[in-house]
Each structure stands twice: as structure tokens, then as C-alpha cells.
Write an enzyme that holds these catalytic residues in place. Structure first.
Site, short mmCIF file in Angstrom:
data_model
loop_
_atom_site.label_atom_id
_atom_site.label_comp_id
_atom_site.label_asym_id
_atom_site.label_seq_id
_atom_site.Cartn_x
_atom_site.Cartn_y
_atom_site.Cartn_z
CB THR A 102 -5.08 -0.39 -1.36
OG1 THR A 102 -6.23 0.51 -1.17
CG2 THR A 102 -4.17 -0.37 -0.10
CB CYS A 152 -1.18 0.14 1.12
SG CYS A 152 -0.24 0.09 2.82
CB CYS A 153 1.43 4.01 1.02
SG CYS A 153 1.74 5.63 1.07
CB ILE A 154 5.58 4.90 -1.31
CG1 ILE A 154 6.67 5.18 -2.39
CG2 ILE A 154 6.24 4.44 -0.22
CD1 ILE A 154 6.04 5.88 -3.54
#
Length: 224
Positions: free
Chosen positions: A197, A135-137
């Protein structure tokens, strides 16, 4: 016995380690799914230490494993000791530590080097056909290692809501397919068993970020 899921952390704090809210959300949702979390981090120095009040680097030195232990409440192992054979899935939360301590993405973008330990772990889960949640980066790690894979970091057009959308364009340059998704949505690359995500890549209310991570965790556990 519930599924055993490895979580790899990159320190403690959004600007120089793992994003704490994302890491906590992963742990909460794994618990809700009846899965057993096993937390790991590399025993290396952080790239640098950031004062989270000022948003500026300091002269301090900190260790990624020691700092990650704060999130894991001390229940953590050296990433070098991870054995994919006894585990069912892998999840890596985001935070700048992914781009600074697990890789050099923060300074080199698509030309980055991924830490050998981290790359070995990702490749081991992938080769064993065990699901990987990012998720995220952290999807940039998969973009670099698994050419042609499908991922999301949210949207690919920069705006106030999506301040880091250029990341998606850079990932496309590495040969992966980026799929635009809202913060509460996930993307599943069934072939590679990758579940992604956007989390804090989006300027969204924290409960929406939490919900998106929940869907990611649920799907990772289902695929395990």
C-alpha cells in the site's frame, strides 16, 4: 495464540529512519487483529542524521537499532537474530531509512544494493511462503529482490497528490508489475504473498494513510 509478525524498522523519523506514523499504524492494526508484533532493526550506523526541523543533514551519528528502539518502546531485537521459523509474517514500514539504511535506493535507485541482513530476511520469508507486507517506499526492496512481482507505491504519474510517482516507473524498469492504487487501497500479489500500500507516497489525510495500512495489515494476518 495470535500470529507472530516480525516488523523491521530502519531508524526513527521520516527523513533518515522509519516513518513514525506508519510504524505506529502497523503496531496498532496488528494489535487490533490479535497478532503479536516482534520488532527488529539492523545494528548499523544510519547513512546520515537529518534535522527534521530544517530538513538538512547534520554531523551527528546515530545507530539504526538504538533509534528504532524509540518506536518499539525498547522492546526490540537485532535483525541478525531474526529466525523465520518462529514467525508467521513480515512487515516493513516506509520512511527514507528504508532507502538509506536498509538499502542504497536513495543514492543509486534501481542499481541499489540491499543490506545483506535485510535481503536474507526477505528471501527467507518468501521461500517459506509466508506473507510480506510493505508500505510507502519499502516495496522497492521487493522490486529489487523478486523480479516479476506485483506491487503498488500508489500512482505512476507525478502530480501534487503523488509527488514520488517516478518510483513506480523505476520499479517497472526492474521488471516488476506496478499496479496503480488509491492510498486507502492495497495490492495483493497472491503468487509471491506480497501485500503493498502507498501510505505517505501520497499527499493524503493521515486517516486515509492509516486506513490503507490497516487493510495491508489485515490481509497479511489473514494470509499468515
Amino acid at each position: 495464540m495470535g500470529k507472530r509478525v516480525a516488523i523491521v524498522l530502519a531508524g526513527c523519523g521520516v527523513y533518515d529512519g522509519s516513518e513514525i506514523h506508519e510504524s505506529s499504524a502497523v503496531l496498532v492494526h496488528l494489535s487490533r487483529e490479535g497478532a503479536q508484533a516482534e520488532v527488529y532493526a539492523p545494528d548499523v550506523d544510519q547513512m546520515h542524521v537529518v534535522d527534521h526541523v530544517k530538513g538538512q543533514p547534520t554531523q551527528e551519528k546515530r545507530n539504526v537499532l538504538v533509534e528504532s528502539a524509540r518506536i518499539a518502546r525498547g522492546n526490540i531485537k537485532d535483525l541478525a537474530k531474526l529466525d523465520v521459523k518462529g514467525l508467521d509474517a513480515l512487515i516493513i514500514p516506509g520512511g527514507f531509512g528504508v532507502a538509506k539504511n536498509l538499502s542504497t535506493w536513495a543514492t543509486q535507485g534501481k542499481n541499489c544494493i540491499i543490506s545483506k541482513e535485510v535481503e536474507d530476511v526477505l528471501k527467507a520469508f518468501h521461500a517459506a511462503k509466508k506473507p510480506i507486507g510493505l508500505c510507502c517506499i519499502s516495496p522497492v526492496l521487493a522490486a529489487k529482490i523478486f523480479p516479476g512481482c506485483e506491487l503498488t507505491v500508489g500512482h505512476d504519474t507525478e502530480c501534487e497528490k503523488w509527488p514520488y510517482a517516478k518510483t513506480a516507473e523505476t520499479m517497472k524498469e526492474l521488471g516488476c508489475k506496478h499496479v496503480n492504487k488509491h492510498v486507502t487501497e492495497i495490492h495483493v500479489d497472491a503468487k509471491n504473498k506480497l501485500v503493498t500500500t502507498s501510505a505517505f507516497m501520497c499527499n493524503a489525510p493521515i486517516h486515509e494513510i492509516y486506513d490503507g495500512i490497516g487493510k495491508m495489515v489485515k490481509e497479511v494476518v489473514r494470509l499468515a
